[in-house]
Design a protein around this motif. Sequence first.
Motif, PDB file in Angstrom:
ATOM      1  N   ALA A 104       0.853  -1.184   0.000  1.00 41.67           N
ATOM      2  CA  ALA A 104       0.000   0.000   0.000  1.00 41.67           C
ATOM      3  C   ALA A 104       0.887   1.233   0.000  1.00 41.67           C
ATOM      4  O   ALA A 104       1.695   1.433   0.906  1.00 41.67           O
ATOM      5  N   VAL A 105       0.745   2.061  -1.029  1.00 41.90           N
ATOM      6  CA  VAL A 105       1.538   3.291  -1.158  1.00 41.90           C
ATOM      7  C   VAL A 105       0.669   4.447  -0.682  1.00 41.90           C
ATOM      8  O   VAL A 105      -0.399   4.718  -1.242  1.00 41.90           O
ATOM      9  N   ARG A 106       1.124   5.142   0.358  1.00 39.77           N
ATOM     10  CA  ARG A 106       0.326   6.203   0.970  1.00 39.77           C
ATOM     11  C   ARG A 106       0.818   7.607   0.583  1.00 39.77           C
ATOM     12  O   ARG A 106       0.020   8.533   0.510  1.00 39.77           O
ATOM     13  N   GLU A 107       2.113   7.773   0.379  1.00 36.44           N
ATOM     14  CA  GLU A 107       2.651   9.092   0.021  1.00 36.44           C
ATOM     15  C   GLU A 107       3.723   8.904  -1.050  1.00 36.44           C
ATOM     16  O   GLU A 107       4.438   7.903  -1.073  1.00 36.44           O
ATOM     17  N   THR A 108       3.837   9.905  -1.934  1.00 34.29           N
ATOM     18  CA  THR A 108       4.863   9.895  -2.977  1.00 34.29           C
ATOM     19  C   THR A 108       5.625  11.210  -2.928  1.00 34.29           C
ATOM     20  O   THR A 108       5.117  12.212  -2.401  1.00 34.29           O
ATOM     21  N   PRO A 109       6.858  11.255  -3.458  1.00 34.79           N
ATOM     22  CA  PRO A 109       7.622  12.509  -3.438  1.00 34.79           C
ATOM     23  C   PRO A 109       6.889  13.613  -4.195  1.00 34.79           C
ATOM     24  O   PRO A 109       6.433  13.411  -5.324  1.00 34.79           O
ATOM     25  N   ALA A 110       6.788  14.784  -3.585  1.00 33.59           N
ATOM     26  CA  ALA A 110       6.072  15.894  -4.218  1.00 33.59           C
ATOM     27  C   ALA A 110       6.733  16.320  -5.525  1.00 33.59           C
ATOM     28  O   ALA A 110       6.068  16.762  -6.455  1.00 33.59           O
ATOM     29  N   MET A 111       8.063  16.167  -5.605  1.00 33.19           N
ATOM     30  CA  MET A 111       8.778  16.584  -6.809  1.00 33.19           C
ATOM     31  C   MET A 111       8.333  15.816  -8.045  1.00 33.19           C
ATOM     32  O   MET A 111       8.418  16.308  -9.166  1.00 33.19           O
ATOM     33  N   LEU A 112       7.875  14.583  -7.847  1.00 34.93           N
ATOM     34  CA  LEU A 112       7.490  13.766  -8.986  1.00 34.93           C
ATOM     35  C   LEU A 112       6.155  14.186  -9.573  1.00 34.93           C
ATOM     36  O   LEU A 112       5.806  13.760 -10.687  1.00 34.93           O
ATOM     37  N   GLY A 113       5.387  14.984  -8.841  1.00 33.08           N
ATOM     38  CA  GLY A 113       4.086  15.400  -9.349  1.00 33.08           C
ATOM     39  C   GLY A 113       3.168  14.197  -9.507  1.00 33.08           C
ATOM     40  O   GLY A 113       3.120  13.304  -8.665  1.00 33.08           O
ATOM     41  N   GLU A 114       2.461  14.175 -10.629  1.00 34.08           N
ATOM     42  CA  GLU A 114       1.569  13.047 -10.898  1.00 34.08           C
ATOM     43  C   GLU A 114       2.423  11.870 -11.346  1.00 34.08           C
ATOM     44  O   GLU A 114       3.187  11.968 -12.298  1.00 34.08           O
ATOM     45  N   VAL A 115       2.314  10.761 -10.669  1.00 31.75           N
ATOM     46  CA  VAL A 115       3.209   9.640 -10.925  1.00 31.75           C
ATOM     47  C   VAL A 115       2.403   8.365 -11.111  1.00 31.75           C
ATOM     48  O   VAL A 115       1.354   8.168 -10.485  1.00 31.75           O
ATOM     49  N   ASP A 116       2.900   7.497 -11.992  1.00 26.61           N
ATOM     50  CA  ASP A 116       2.311   6.171 -12.179  1.00 26.61           C
ATOM     51  C   ASP A 116       2.846   5.285 -11.059  1.00 26.61           C
ATOM     52  O   ASP A 116       3.928   4.695 -11.177  1.00 26.61           O
ATOM     53  N   VAL A 117       2.109   5.198  -9.974  1.00 25.93           N
ATOM     54  CA  VAL A 117       2.593   4.507  -8.776  1.00 25.93           C
ATOM     55  C   VAL A 117       2.901   3.038  -9.034  1.00 25.93           C
ATOM     56  O   VAL A 117       3.980   2.547  -8.668  1.00 25.93           O
TER      57      VAL A 117
END
Length: 591
Positions: free
Chosen positions: A492-505
């Motif tokens: 389960a991915v809850r947060e992603t780096p803000a720098m990546l913007g919209e990302v294909d998780v």
Amino acid sequence: MPIRQLSDSVINQIAAGEVIERPASVVKELVENALDAGASRIEIATAGGGLTLLRVSDDGCGMGPDELPLAIGRHCTSKLSDDIFDIRSLGFRGEALPSIGSVSRLSIRSRTRDGEAAEIRIEGGTLHPVRPAAGNQGTVVEVRDLFYATPARLKFMKSERAETAAITDLVKRISIAFPHVRFTLSGSDRSTLDLPAHTGPNARIARIADVLGAEFADNALPLEAGREGVQLAGYISIPAFSRANALMAHVYVNGRPVRDKMLGGAIRGAYADVLSRDRYPVTALFLSLDPAQVDVNVHPAKADVRFRDPGLVRGLLVGAIRQALALGGVRAATSGADAMLQAFRPGTPPPSTPQPAPFSYTASPSRPLDFGFRESARSDYVAVEPAPAPEPPDFITDQQTLGAARAQVHENYIVAQTADSLIIVDQHAAHERLVYEALKTALHDRPLPTQMLLLPEIVDLPEDDASRLETHADTLARLGLVLERFGPGAMAVRETPAMLGEVDVPALIRDLADEIADSDTTDALTRRLHAIASRMACHGSVRSGRRLRAEEMNALLRQMEATPGSGTCNHGRPTYIELKLHDIERLFGRR
């Protein structure tokens, strides 16, 4: 079909198929035997690309008449103790000579220091008795009509020129690790290559210059490091001196030249920030470690190795290279000056240098990054402290590495003068590197801003991949990627780096899982973050066509001197070119 015992001849031919791929493979085995015998001089002669004739002569310890029959027997060797993991020689399998003899006409003439010379021959697997011969101390191995006993293999050979080139490349590669040995390569199908023996503290770099060229020695950085019993030494090229392929990246493990995927990836990773993807460094690196910590027997030709602790070796290699690049200061490749001289000569077209393809970047409103210039660099997610105020012009002298700015040409190139050279700086490329390094520092010196997903993204994975990701969860969290287990075979991915913007998780998670499985690192995420920083730096740096004041130009030069890797921009292009005074004088006929 009933089970039967294969004949010795067939067994040797099968072994030859694994060990003897081409004439260069024969040369490798024979030269390794000569080095293991303590030779100080090795002479190689070839004809017909090595298919007609291969002769390797050495002045090593030699063999007695009673040892010659054993030398061409299977699994007979003097180089291996009862401990098969304690391998301290280059050759140890005991398969080379019988394999070669099974597919060619092989003769061995040898004499020990105090003994009599003797000779033995084997033709297509047929053994002839030992007979007296004349000869000096050492061994002469002659291989004629390679693969005549297995003519089907001849169909897979390349042209005579290609086979000759492969032998030359192999001898050069081996010779780098043994500078105290003289190597001579001659024959009717080649020009003679003579690599003299070198002694003293500079023997290694002298041999490297013989093989890789004096230009590499002029553009090389020394390297020496160690960690937990693993020692690393050698030379690496400065970023501005690179090649279009990885063939010039030489790595040796306990004196053995290897082509190892993990080691090659570590070198590429260490240079990732200073070279573009289509350029490769030139290296001559020597790893030394306990033989029990490395398995050199994972491939019949001993080209691949396997380390007991690959993470330790990889970390040492990457860390040592990056430290050497940082300590190397700001240096321009001598090839840049050569290209400039070539361009100034009348009637000579300038040499074409492959350049990385440019990329585009669309900016969004952001906070400024102040580097002491009026024009601001921009970033959406991090702020970098302003650079110190530039020194007053009165304190700028030509004794500094990049000298003092004298002019700006075409509103893009800064011309500076040092004590013995003229410097031309690409202002956009140089400032782009400075902004990028500041962004990277900001990324690693503080927790990365994250963006919380409205709903956690559930990614289904094989159980092994999910376990590997869970092991590296803390490292990924520091990079802004927060994930946790969500039942068997799922994350389960809850947060992603803000720098990546919209990302294909899901794609990002699977890429990370693949890299962890392959090399036990999470560099894929770091590379993506650095790529974003690189694009920000490209957009936020001083643009071409901007007129700079004298203090701004000198401030840029001083920051370049203080920034590791500033000799190249983010895309691997040089940021400046240096032309020595004596080269300028040559242009005007003063020398």
